[in-house]
Design a protein around this motif. Structure first.
Motif, PDB file in Angstrom:
ATOM      1  N   VAL A 300       0.833  -1.205   0.000  1.00 12.84           N
ATOM      2  CA  VAL A 300       0.000   0.000   0.000  1.00 12.84           C
ATOM      3  C   VAL A 300       0.868   1.257   0.000  1.00 12.84           C
ATOM      4  O   VAL A 300       0.603   2.205  -0.751  1.00 12.84           O
ATOM      5  N   TYR A 301       1.933   1.265   0.806  1.00 13.20           N
ATOM      6  CA  TYR A 301       2.796   2.441   0.916  1.00 13.20           C
ATOM      7  C   TYR A 301       3.434   2.781  -0.432  1.00 13.20           C
ATOM      8  O   TYR A 301       3.319   3.907  -0.929  1.00 13.20           O
ATOM      9  N   TYR A 302       4.129   1.802  -1.032  1.00 13.02           N
ATOM     10  CA  TYR A 302       4.815   2.079  -2.291  1.00 13.02           C
ATOM     11  C   TYR A 302       3.837   2.226  -3.457  1.00 13.02           C
ATOM     12  O   TYR A 302       4.087   2.991  -4.391  1.00 13.02           O
ATOM     13  N   GLY A 303       2.727   1.512  -3.395  1.00 11.82           N
ATOM     14  CA  GLY A 303       1.717   1.660  -4.441  1.00 11.82           C
ATOM     15  C   GLY A 303       1.134   3.064  -4.476  1.00 11.82           C
ATOM     16  O   GLY A 303       1.011   3.678  -5.539  1.00 11.82           O
ATOM     17  N   LEU A 304       0.786   3.588  -3.302  1.00  9.59           N
ATOM     18  CA  LEU A 304       0.252   4.944  -3.235  1.00  9.59           C
ATOM     19  C   LEU A 304       1.321   5.980  -3.570  1.00  9.59           C
ATOM     20  O   LEU A 304       1.021   7.030  -4.152  1.00  9.59           O
ATOM     21  N   ALA A 379      -5.546   9.642  -1.689  1.00  8.56           N
ATOM     22  CA  ALA A 379      -4.377   8.770  -1.805  1.00  8.56           C
ATOM     23  C   ALA A 379      -3.280   9.203  -0.839  1.00  8.56           C
ATOM     24  O   ALA A 379      -2.630   8.366  -0.199  1.00  8.56           O
ATOM     25  N   LEU A 380      -3.072  10.521  -0.727  1.00  9.64           N
ATOM     26  CA  LEU A 380      -2.075  11.019   0.220  1.00  9.64           C
ATOM     27  C   LEU A 380      -2.501  10.761   1.659  1.00  9.64           C
ATOM     28  O   LEU A 380      -1.663  10.471   2.523  1.00  9.64           O
ATOM     29  N   LEU A 381      -3.810  10.855   1.937  1.00  4.69           N
ATOM     30  CA  LEU A 381      -4.311  10.513   3.268  1.00  4.69           C
ATOM     31  C   LEU A 381      -4.056   9.041   3.564  1.00  4.69           C
ATOM     32  O   LEU A 381      -3.646   8.674   4.666  1.00  4.69           O
ATOM     33  N   GLY A 382      -4.293   8.198   2.555  1.00  3.80           N
ATOM     34  CA  GLY A 382      -4.001   6.774   2.723  1.00  3.80           C
ATOM     35  C   GLY A 382      -2.533   6.523   2.984  1.00  3.80           C
ATOM     36  O   GLY A 382      -2.163   5.687   3.819  1.00  3.80           O
ATOM     37  N   LYS A 383      -1.662   7.287   2.298  1.00  2.00           N
ATOM     38  CA  LYS A 383      -0.231   7.120   2.523  1.00  2.00           C
ATOM     39  C   LYS A 383       0.154   7.562   3.926  1.00  2.00           C
ATOM     40  O   LYS A 383       1.015   6.957   4.578  1.00  2.00           O
ATOM     41  N   LEU A 433      -7.912  -3.768 -16.400  1.00  4.68           N
ATOM     42  CA  LEU A 433      -9.108  -4.541 -16.080  1.00  4.68           C
ATOM     43  C   LEU A 433     -10.260  -3.626 -15.690  1.00  4.68           C
ATOM     44  O   LEU A 433     -11.389  -3.801 -16.153  1.00  4.68           O
ATOM     45  N   HIS A 434      -9.958  -2.660 -14.805  1.00  3.24           N
ATOM     46  CA  HIS A 434     -10.960  -1.675 -14.377  1.00  3.24           C
ATOM     47  C   HIS A 434     -10.215  -0.514 -13.738  1.00  3.24           C
ATOM     48  O   HIS A 434      -9.189  -0.706 -13.074  1.00  3.24           O
ATOM     49  N   SER A 435     -10.717   0.690 -13.923  1.00  2.00           N
ATOM     50  CA  SER A 435     -10.010   1.873 -13.431  1.00  2.00           C
ATOM     51  C   SER A 435      -9.849   1.872 -11.911  1.00  2.00           C
ATOM     52  O   SER A 435      -8.907   2.461 -11.381  1.00  2.00           O
ATOM     53  N   SER A 436     -10.762   1.217 -11.199  1.00  2.00           N
ATOM     54  CA  SER A 436     -10.695   1.205  -9.735  1.00  2.00           C
ATOM     55  C   SER A 436      -9.946  -0.004  -9.172  1.00  2.00           C
ATOM     56  O   SER A 436      -9.823  -0.143  -7.948  1.00  2.00           O
ATOM     57  N   MET A 437      -9.426  -0.876 -10.033  1.00  2.00           N
ATOM     58  CA  MET A 437      -8.803  -2.115  -9.567  1.00  2.00           C
ATOM     59  C   MET A 437      -7.574  -1.869  -8.672  1.00  2.00           C
ATOM     60  O   MET A 437      -7.435  -2.530  -7.629  1.00  2.00           O
ATOM     61  N   PRO A 438      -6.652  -0.935  -9.007  1.00  5.44           N
ATOM     62  CA  PRO A 438      -5.502  -0.734  -8.108  1.00  5.44           C
ATOM     63  C   PRO A 438      -5.912  -0.339  -6.695  1.00  5.44           C
ATOM     64  O   PRO A 438      -5.399  -0.894  -5.719  1.00  5.44           O
ATOM     65  N   PHE A 439      -6.866   0.606  -6.575  1.00  2.00           N
ATOM     66  CA  PHE A 439      -7.291   1.020  -5.244  1.00  2.00           C
ATOM     67  C   PHE A 439      -8.066  -0.087  -4.536  1.00  2.00           C
ATOM     68  O   PHE A 439      -8.083  -0.150  -3.306  1.00  2.00           O
ATOM     69  N   THR A 440      -8.700  -0.961  -5.305  1.00  4.42           N
ATOM     70  CA  THR A 440      -9.370  -2.114  -4.699  1.00  4.42           C
ATOM     71  C   THR A 440      -8.356  -3.036  -4.039  1.00  4.42           C
ATOM     72  O   THR A 440      -8.566  -3.532  -2.929  1.00  4.42           O
ATOM     73  N   VAL A 441      -7.229  -3.254  -4.719  1.00  6.91           N
ATOM     74  CA  VAL A 441      -6.165  -4.090  -4.163  1.00  6.91           C
ATOM     75  C   VAL A 441      -5.602  -3.475  -2.890  1.00  6.91           C
ATOM     76  O   VAL A 441      -5.417  -4.156  -1.872  1.00  6.91           O
ATOM     77  N   PHE A 442      -5.352  -2.160  -2.934  1.00  6.83           N
ATOM     78  CA  PHE A 442      -4.822  -1.487  -1.750  1.00  6.83           C
ATOM     79  C   PHE A 442      -5.830  -1.505  -0.600  1.00  6.83           C
ATOM     80  O   PHE A 442      -5.457  -1.678   0.558  1.00  6.83           O
TER      81      PHE A 442
END
Length: 497
Positions: A300-304, A379-383, A433-442
Motif C-alpha cells: 500500500v505504501y509504495y503503491g500509493l 491517496a495522500l491521506l491513505g499514505k 481490467l478496471h479503473s478502480s482495480m488498483p485502489f481495490t487491491v490497496f
C-alpha cells in the motif's frame, strides 16, 4: 536483578543513551539518501531522436537531450531499448535490501549487533563511492546491488540498537524517531539534488555523510541486552556500568541475575536461527501474521507513492514531498501507541484499516474534483495512515520477538516487506481490467492486514522477552488476545482480580 531493573538504576534514557541513539538515528539521513539515489541520478530528461533514412543495425540512432540534466541516462544514453536499465538498477538495490534483511538479521543475533553494524556501514560507504565513480553502467548496477545489500542489513541492526540501548518504556519513541528521520532524509535528499545537479557529484555528496556517521559509530558499545541473552552477564554488566558512569549514576553494585542468562547461553539457543521462527509454535503464528502485515504495509505504501508521483511539477520538490507527507504520521504514533486504551495492537490495526478505507473512498470520487476532496488527496491521506501503521509495525514487531531472535524476526518480516515493494509497481497496470482495480487491491490489503493484526497480543507496559523459554509463560506465550487486561497504577491487572 533483571535487565529492566538494571536500566532503572543506569538510567533508561540518560545523557549517554541520548548521544548514542542520536548517532544511530541520524545515520538514517545517510541511508535515506542511498535509498532515493536512483530517483534523481536516474532522471530521464526530454529528448529527441534524429530521424535518419538508414540506420545501421549495429548503431543506435542519434539522441539529442533537450533538457539540461546530468544523469546516468544522459551519460550512457539509457533511452528507448536501453531505458529498462534505469529500472533494473533500482530493482537491484531493492533485491539487495531483501537479501540484506535475511542475512544480516540472524548474523547479528549470532555474532553481535556492533560488529555487524560497523562492518555493514563501512562497506556501504565504500560501495557508495564505487557508485559515484562507476566507469560503466555495469559497474554502477553491481554497486547498487551491493549498497542495497548493506543498507538493508544495517537498517535493521541500527533500529534494534536504538531500542536495546534504552529502557523498554522508550522503545516506541526511539523507533518512531528512526522512521521520522528517514522521512526527513528523503526530503533533504530532494533539496541536495536541487543544489547539486551533476549526478556523480550528487552521489559523492550523498555518500560522504556516511563517513562521518561511521566515525561517530565506532565508539558505540555492544548491546547489553544481546550480551545478556547470549549468557554473558559480566560483559552486559560492564556495558551497563559504563552507561551509568556516563549518565552520572552510581551503579557499582549492579549485578544481573544469572539464572535466565545461563539458560540463554546454552548451545541450543546459540544455534538460534530463522528455523526457530518456523519450529517454535508461538513464533510461527506470530511470524505468519506479521509477515502479511509488513507485506500489506509495503504494498500500500509504495503503491500509493507511485500514484502520487504522477503529479506534475519539479522532480526535486516531488521527492521532498514524498518524505514530508509522512511526518504527521509519527506524532500520531507516539500519542496512540502509549495510551492504554489504544496500545500497539489496536493502533496498528486502526491505521491499516483507515488506509484501506481511504483507498475505498477513491472509487466514489470523480477524477476531476476540487483539491480538498479528490483522488490525490485521499491517496495522500491513505499514505499518511499506512506510514503510521508501518512505523508501529517496526516498534511492535521488535517487542513481540525475544532478544535472542529479534533481528532474525525483523529480517524475515522485512523480507516480506520487500516482496510487497517489488509487486507494488505492477498494481497500477491493473487499470486495464478496471479503473478502480488498483485502489481495490490497496483497500483489501489494508483492511485484511488490519483485521489480522488484532490476533497479536498487546505489548504496551509488559516486559520484553529475552529468551525463547520466556515465550512459554502466560505473559509472552499468547498469540490470540484471550484475556483483556486493565491498566491501573502503572501495572497490568487481569479482570479476574
Amino acid at each position: 536483578m533483571d535487565l529492566e531493573e538494571a536500566f532503572q538504576i543506569v538510567g533508561e534514557f540518560g545523557p549517554y543513551q541520548k548521544r548514542a541513539v542520536a548517532v544511530l538515528v541520524l545515520t538514517q539521513l545517510y541511508m535515506a539518501c542511498q535509498s532515493m539515489l536512483i530517483v534523481l541520478v536516474g532522471s530521464t530528461p526530454e529528448y529527441q531522436i534524429e530521424q535518419q533514412d538508414i540506420v545501421p543495425s549495429n548503431q543506435q540512432p542519434a539522441v539529442t537531450f533537450t533538457e539540461d540534466i546530468d544523469s546516468i541516462v544522459t551519460e550512457w544514453f539509457l533511452v528507448k531499448q536501453q531505458a529498462y536499465k534505469v529500472s533494473l538498477a533500482g530493482s537491484l538495490f531493492f533485491a539487495g535490501l531483501l537479501v540484506g534483511n535475511v542475512v544480516f538479521g540472524p548474523l547479528s543475533d549470532k555474532i553481535g549487533r556492533r560488529p555487524v553494524y560497523l562492518t555493514g556501514l563501512f562497506f556501504e560507504v565504500i560501495f557508495g563511492y564505487v557508485t559515484a565513480l562507476a566507469p560503466s553502467y555495469e559497474v554502477f548496477a553491481v554497486s547498487r546491488l551491493l549498497v542495497g545489500l548493506m543498507n538493508g542489513g544495517i537498517g535493521l541492526v541500527c533500529f534494534v540498537l536504538t531500542q536495546e540501548y534504552v529502557g523498554k518504556s522508550y522503545w516506541a519513541m526511539t523507533g518512531t524517531l528512526t522512521s521520522m528521520t528517514f522521512a526527513v532524509g528523503i526530503a533533504l535528499f530532494g533539496a541536495l539534488g536541487y543544489f547539486i545537479r551533476p549526478w556523480r557529484n550528487l552521489a559523492t555528496a550523498a555518500n560522504s555523510s556516511g563517513v562521518l556517521f561511521f566515525l561517530l559509530s565506532v565508539t558505540l558499545p555492544e548491546s547489553p541486552r544481546w550480551l545478556y541473552s547470549q549468557g554473558q552477564p559480566e560483559q552486559a554488566e560492564e556495558v551497563l556500568r559504563y552507561m551509568a558512569l556516563r549518565n552520572g549514576n552510581a551503579a557499582k553494585h549492579l549485578t544481573l541475575q544469572r539464572v535466565g542468562a545461563a539458560k540463554s547461553g546454552n548451545h541450543s539457543n546459540r544455534g538460534t536461527s530463522v528455523l526457530q521462527l518456523v519450529i517454535h509454535p508461538v513464533l510461527r503464528l506470530r511470524t505468519m501474521v506479521l509477515m502479511y502485515v509488513w507485506y500489506a504495509c509495503s504494498l500500500v505504501y509504495y503503491g500509493l507513492t507511485l500514484g502520487a508521483s504522477e503529479t506534475s511539477g519539479s522532480r526535486y520538490l516531488n521527492v521532498a514531498m514524498y518524505g514530508l507527507v509522512e511526518l504527521p504520521a509519527y506524532p500520531l504514533c507516539i500519542y496512540f501507541i502509549n495510551k492504554h486504551w489504544a496500545g500497539r495492537r489496536k493502533s496498528m490495526a486502526s491505521f491499516l484499516c483507515l488506509a484501506g478505507s481511504a483507498c475505498l473512498l477513491t472509487m466514489f470520487i470523480p477524477e476531476n474534483t476540487g483539491t480538498l476532496l479528490s483522488v490525490t488527496s485521499l491517496a495522500l491521506l491513505g499514505k499518511l495512515m499506512v506510514s503510521a501503521a508501518f512505523n508501529i509495525a517496526y516498534v511492535y514487531t521488535s517487542e513481540l520477538y525475544p532478544t535472542v531472535i529479534r533481528n532474525a524476526g525483523l529480517g524475515v518480516c522485512s523480507m516480506s516487506c520487500r516482496v510487497g515493494g517489488i509487486l507494488a509497481p505492477f498494481v497500477p497496470s491493473m487499470r486495464a481490467l478496471h479503473s478502480s482495480m488498483p485502489f481495490t487491491v490497496f483497500c483489501l490489503s489494508g483492511l485484511s492486514a488490519g483485521c489480522l493484526g488484532l490476533l497479536l497480543p498487546e505489548t504496551l507496559n509488559r516486559p520484553a522477552a529475552e529468551t525463547l523459554e520466556e515465550l512459554s509463560s502466560p505473559t509472552h506465550g499468547r498469540v490470540l488476545e484471550s484475556k483483556p487486561l486493565l491498566y491501573e497504577d502503572d501495572k497490568w491487572k487481569s479482570n479476574h482480580e
